[in-house]
Design an enzyme around this catalytic site. Structure first.
Site, mmCIF file in Angstrom:
data_model
loop_
_atom_site.group_PDB
_atom_site.id
_atom_site.type_symbol
_atom_site.label_atom_id
_atom_site.label_comp_id
_atom_site.label_asym_id
_atom_site.label_seq_id
_atom_site.Cartn_x
_atom_site.Cartn_y
_atom_site.Cartn_z
ATOM 1 N N ALA A 11 13.061 29.805 -10.645
ATOM 2 C CA ALA A 11 12.882 29.702 -9.075
ATOM 3 C C ALA A 11 13.259 30.889 -8.339
ATOM 4 O O ALA A 11 13.953 31.077 -7.724
ATOM 5 C CB ALA A 11 13.246 28.712 -7.844
ATOM 6 N N ARG A 17 4.464 39.825 -3.890
ATOM 7 C CA ARG A 17 2.958 39.843 -3.365
ATOM 8 C C ARG A 17 3.395 39.376 -2.970
ATOM 9 O O ARG A 17 2.801 39.040 -1.408
ATOM 10 C CB ARG A 17 2.691 39.304 -4.402
ATOM 11 N N ASP A 112 6.814 27.792 -7.927
ATOM 12 C CA ASP A 112 5.628 27.923 -7.026
ATOM 13 C C ASP A 112 4.366 27.303 -7.554
ATOM 14 O O ASP A 112 3.696 28.052 -6.757
ATOM 15 C CB ASP A 112 5.612 29.664 -6.649
ATOM 16 N N GLU A 165 -1.811 37.204 -20.553
ATOM 17 C CA GLU A 165 -1.298 37.298 -18.763
ATOM 18 C C GLU A 165 -2.708 37.712 -18.563
ATOM 19 O O GLU A 165 -3.623 39.114 -19.537
ATOM 20 C CB GLU A 165 -0.135 38.186 -18.706
ATOM 21 N N ASN A 180 -3.611 29.435 -17.468
ATOM 22 C CA ASN A 180 -2.322 28.019 -18.220
ATOM 23 C C ASN A 180 -1.623 28.301 -16.712
ATOM 24 O O ASN A 180 -1.449 29.390 -15.874
ATOM 25 C CB ASN A 180 -1.246 29.570 -19.105
ATOM 26 N N LYS A 328 9.600 16.869 22.533
ATOM 27 C CA LYS A 328 10.630 16.751 21.365
ATOM 28 C C LYS A 328 12.188 16.121 21.753
ATOM 29 O O LYS A 328 12.308 15.444 23.094
ATOM 30 C CB LYS A 328 11.801 18.608 22.043
ATOM 31 N N ALA A 357 0.844 14.094 35.263
ATOM 32 C CA ALA A 357 0.050 15.670 35.071
ATOM 33 C C ALA A 357 1.087 16.369 35.375
ATOM 34 O O ALA A 357 1.458 16.655 36.060
ATOM 35 C CB ALA A 357 -1.738 16.129 35.341
ATOM 36 N N ASN A 363 15.321 20.359 30.445
ATOM 37 C CA ASN A 363 16.261 19.755 30.094
ATOM 38 C C ASN A 363 17.652 20.951 29.680
ATOM 39 O O ASN A 363 18.588 20.569 29.763
ATOM 40 C CB ASN A 363 16.014 19.095 29.023
#
Ligand code: UD1
Ligand code: MG
Length: 429
Positions: A11, A17, A112, A165, A180, A328, A357, A363
């Protein structure tokens, strides 16, 4: 009991990219980083050690690895820093110091590849154990479009004799569709002995871990492949397009589990449900819902269409939230409804209450967030604004467009109307 498996997760790469300031393995999908998903799958092989190679954004990646390991109960976490990213082979060379003298099996994979399943790792370890001390097992995938991946080379008898590769491959080799995945199970001592033999004679001038195959073949040691049944698992994420494709698959897996448990998902293509959401049987998710990690939804609820449930939302059994409503850190009590154009923030709402509605729980005073408590059987009129902190006891009614100033001292059963709202005088009879 020791499993004999040491795990190495690569990692450290920059993830060039991705074109993003965020280290690649920290990119999120469905409420968890790519690294977190890989660590969860690793749990299945019950590793004695988990060595994570960090480099680019090392501090952030280390913090995420530690957080996930603690949450998952993954033991034996070790972090090693690869200062310069000289390739996947170099990354494992750096990790070697943390593996001890004689690890039995070393399972290497990249951070990844979030779709990798624990069962596939278990199968790889099993294959390595069966083959014994000198062997190496590579997890491969058959892809319609192998572009970008290393290709598996085989001799006339079908035996593996190398990995090439994309950047080093000849046009003929580029036609090979077996790829691979970058996941390998090594006999530990053999891996440690071979790592110093890797070289950099390739298009990228890097130490490729894939060259371990060539070394084994030269020595006439067994190299075996396990082919993924579901090639998708082997997807490596190198750019944001691939992240989006992989996210969709992960999302489908999450929804599939919920559907199997009795949750109706009307349109799986527009339901965004993070990992770590609980949903009770008989609940329906209508189109266009976004439900964040940690949200709890009871049985027989209805969510959507067009609804966002942010962290801290709890919907009790039979509650309904929909049509451009956002919640929330709020509890919506049993059988209560907020079905149109509302914001519920830091609100605790009791049973059988109706939020009309366009209601807003205001808050935030610009500095602090404040709570609102709403009792059972409350009827909040359309367009009400409830400034927090506030309390609407059981049986209260507010009229359409009522503005309740903070701490309005509303009593049980009262009706409040107006702007700002004030108590109605009691009728004489
Ligand atoms: C690699 C494999 C390729 C395979 C593909 C599968 C090599 C040489 N190639 O290519 O055969 O098909 O994965 O997805 O191994 N990393 C480090 N340090 C480094 C370089 C990389 O830790 O110096 C880490 C990266 O962070 C990443 C992983 O190793 O998590 C793989 O590196 P990446 O650059 O993505 O390799 P690929 O080009 O995808
Ligand atoms: Mg990759």
């Amino acid at each position: 009991m020791a499993s004999g498996v040491s795990l190495v997760i690569l990692a450290a790469g920059k993830g060039t990219r991705m074109k993003s300031a965020l280290p690649k393995v920290l990119h999120p999908l469905c409420g968890r980083s790519m690294l977190g998903w890989v660590m969860q799958s690793a749990l299945d092989v019950d590793p004695d050690k988990v060595v994570i190679v960090v480099g680019h954004g090392a501090k952030k990646v280390q913090a995420e690895a530690e957080k996930e390991a603690a949450e998952l109960g993954l033991r034996g976490l070790g972090i090693v820093v690869q200062e310069q990213q000289n390739g996947t082979g170099h990354a494992v060379q750096v990790a070697a110091s943390a593996l001890g003298d004689s690890p039995e099996i070393v399972l290497v994979l990249a951070g990844d590849m979030p779709l990798i399943r624990g069962e596939s790792l278990v199968e790889l370890v099993r294959a390595q154990k069966e083959l014994g001390s000198d062997s190496m097992v590579v997890l491969t995938a058959e892809l319609d479009d192998p572009h970008g991946y290393g290709r598996i080379l085989r001799d006339g008898d079908g035996a593996v004799n190398g990995i090439v590769e994309q950047k080093d491959a000849t046009p003929e080799q580029l036609d090979i569709c077996e790829t691979n995945t970058g996941v390998y199970a090594f006999a530990g001592r053999r891996l440690l002995a071979d790592l110093p033999r890797l070289g950099t004679a390739n298009a990228q001038g890097e130490y490729y871990l894939t060259d371990m195959v060539g070394l084994a073949v030269d020595d006439r040691r067994p190299v075996v492949t396990v082919v993924l049944g579901d090639a998708f698992e082997g997807s490596g994420v190198n750019d944001l397009r691939q992240l989006a494709v992989v996210r969709q698959e992960m999302q489908f897996r999450i929804l599939d589990d919920h559907m199997a448990a009795g949750v109706a998902v009307t349109d799986p293509g527009s339901a965004y449900v993070d990992h770590g959401v609980t949903i009770g049987e008989g609940t329906t998710l209508l189109p266009c819902v976004m439900i964040h990690r940690g949200v709890q939804i009871g049985k027989g609820c209805e969510v959507g269409p067009f609804t966002q449930l942010r962290p801290g939302t709890v919907m009790k059994d039979g509650a309904q939230v929909g049509n451009f409503t956002e919640c929330k850190n709020s509890v919506i009590g049993e059988g209560s409804k907020a079905k149109h154009l509302s914001y519920l923030g830091d609100a605790k709402i009791g049973r059988k209450t109706n939020v009309g509605a366009g209601t807003i729980f205001a808050n935030y005073d610009g500095t602090h967030k404040h709570p609102t408590h709403v009792g059972h059987g409350v009827s909040i009129g359309s367009g009400s604004i409830i400034v927090a902190p506030n309390e609407l006891p059981d049986g209260v009614t507010t009229g359409a467009g009522a503005v309740l100033t903070r701490a309005a001292k509303i009593q049980e059963g009262e009706t409040w109307v107006g702007l700002p709202a004030k108590a109605l005088p009691k009728k004489n009879n």
